[in-house]
Design a protein around this motif. Structure first.
Motif, short mmCIF file in Angstrom:
data_model
loop_
_atom_site.label_atom_id
_atom_site.label_comp_id
_atom_site.label_asym_id
_atom_site.label_seq_id
_atom_site.Cartn_x
_atom_site.Cartn_y
_atom_site.Cartn_z
N UNK A 1 -38.93 11.20 -79.16
CA UNK A 1 -37.68 10.53 -78.76
C UNK A 1 -37.39 10.76 -77.28
N UNK A 2 -37.57 11.99 -76.83
CA UNK A 2 -37.31 12.32 -75.42
C UNK A 2 -38.23 11.52 -74.50
N UNK A 3 -39.50 11.42 -74.87
CA UNK A 3 -40.46 10.66 -74.08
C UNK A 3 -40.07 9.18 -74.06
N UNK A 4 -39.70 8.64 -75.21
CA UNK A 4 -39.31 7.23 -75.27
C UNK A 4 -38.09 6.95 -74.39
N UNK A 5 -37.10 7.85 -74.44
CA UNK A 5 -35.91 7.64 -73.62
C UNK A 5 -36.21 7.78 -72.13
N UNK A 6 -37.07 8.72 -71.77
CA UNK A 6 -37.48 8.87 -70.36
C UNK A 6 -38.22 7.63 -69.87
N UNK B 1 -35.77 4.83 -69.29
CA UNK B 1 -35.02 5.03 -68.04
C UNK B 1 -35.87 4.64 -66.84
N UNK B 2 -37.15 5.03 -66.84
CA UNK B 2 -38.05 4.66 -65.75
C UNK B 2 -38.23 3.14 -65.68
N UNK B 3 -38.33 2.51 -66.83
CA UNK B 3 -38.51 1.07 -66.89
C UNK B 3 -37.27 0.34 -66.37
N UNK C 1 -35.23 1.49 -64.11
CA UNK C 1 -35.28 1.65 -62.65
C UNK C 1 -36.25 0.65 -62.04
N UNK C 2 -37.41 0.47 -62.66
CA UNK C 2 -38.39 -0.49 -62.18
C UNK C 2 -37.84 -1.92 -62.26
N UNK C 3 -37.13 -2.23 -63.34
CA UNK C 3 -36.56 -3.56 -63.51
C UNK C 3 -35.52 -3.85 -62.43
N UNK C 4 -34.70 -2.85 -62.11
CA UNK C 4 -33.69 -3.04 -61.06
C UNK C 4 -34.36 -3.33 -59.71
N UNK C 5 -35.45 -2.64 -59.43
CA UNK C 5 -36.20 -2.90 -58.19
C UNK C 5 -36.78 -4.32 -58.19
N UNK C 6 -37.39 -4.69 -59.31
CA UNK C 6 -38.03 -6.01 -59.40
C UNK C 6 -37.00 -7.13 -59.27
N UNK C 7 -35.85 -6.94 -59.88
CA UNK C 7 -34.82 -7.98 -59.83
C UNK C 7 -34.17 -8.10 -58.46
N UNK D 1 -41.83 -5.41 -71.79
CA UNK D 1 -41.75 -3.95 -71.77
C UNK D 1 -40.32 -3.47 -72.04
N UNK D 2 -39.33 -4.15 -71.44
CA UNK D 2 -37.94 -3.78 -71.67
C UNK D 2 -37.54 -3.99 -73.13
N UNK D 3 -38.05 -5.05 -73.74
CA UNK D 3 -37.75 -5.31 -75.15
C UNK D 3 -38.29 -4.19 -76.04
N UNK D 4 -39.51 -3.75 -75.78
CA UNK D 4 -40.09 -2.64 -76.55
C UNK D 4 -39.30 -1.35 -76.32
N UNK D 5 -38.92 -1.09 -75.08
CA UNK D 5 -38.14 0.11 -74.77
C UNK D 5 -36.78 0.07 -75.45
N UNK D 6 -36.18 -1.11 -75.48
CA UNK D 6 -34.88 -1.25 -76.14
C UNK D 6 -35.01 -1.03 -77.65
N UNK D 7 -36.07 -1.54 -78.25
CA UNK D 7 -36.31 -1.29 -79.68
C UNK D 7 -36.45 0.20 -79.95
N UNK D 8 -37.21 0.90 -79.11
CA UNK D 8 -37.37 2.35 -79.28
C UNK D 8 -36.03 3.07 -79.12
N UNK D 9 -35.26 2.67 -78.11
CA UNK D 9 -33.98 3.31 -77.84
C UNK D 9 -33.01 3.08 -78.99
N UNK D 10 -33.00 1.88 -79.55
CA UNK D 10 -32.13 1.61 -80.70
C UNK D 10 -32.54 2.44 -81.91
N UNK D 11 -33.83 2.63 -82.10
CA UNK D 11 -34.30 3.46 -83.21
C UNK D 11 -33.85 4.91 -83.02
N UNK D 12 -33.95 5.42 -81.79
CA UNK D 12 -33.49 6.78 -81.50
C UNK D 12 -31.99 6.88 -81.76
#
Length: 114
Positions: free
Chosen positions: A39-44, A47-49, A51-57, A73-84
């Motif tokens: 869970x900690x790895x997924x949340x980290x 968060x990195x993603x 930050x990358x999205x903000x730069x890209x946008x 990638x953001x969709x997958x991260x959001x799914x993981x975050x919702x599961x956590x």
């Protein structure tokens, strides 16, 4: 914290994509610690993603293909975050409603609502 008899939703899915659960009262067991670490790895990573999205946008040079990949990638991260969040929410101690019986909470004057 009182022990729960509920199953813990784990931060990974089974081979068929279905949710995995852990039944234990031992929050320091190997699988509990592995789930906490995952869970900690997924949340980290999420968060990195972000930050990358903000730069890209903010960059006018970001290509549409990069944005599509970033969205996936953001969709997958959001799914993981919702599961956590779901897993952790289920593990919160339920409030003791007997302790609040007869107490409707704070009382505000009518003028407080405009």
């Amino acid at each position: 914290m009182t022990p729960h008899n509920e199953l813990r939703l784990l931060p990974w899915s089974g081979p068929d994509g279905k949710p995995c659960y852990l039944s234990t009262d031992n929050s320091t067991s190997y699988l509990s610690r592995l789930a906490d670490d995952t869970e900690a790895i997924q949340l980290d990573l999420a968060a990195d993603l972000v930050a990358h999205a903000l730069e890209a946008l903010s960059s006018e040079e970001t290509q549409p293909e990069e944005l599509r990949h970033l969205t996936a990638d953001l969709t997958e991260a959001l799914k993981d975050t919702l599961r956590v969040a779901t897993s952790r929410g289920h593990r919160l101690a339920a409030p003791d409603v007997r302790a609040h019986k007869g107490n409707a909470g704070p009382r505000l004057p009518t003028g407080a609502f405009g």
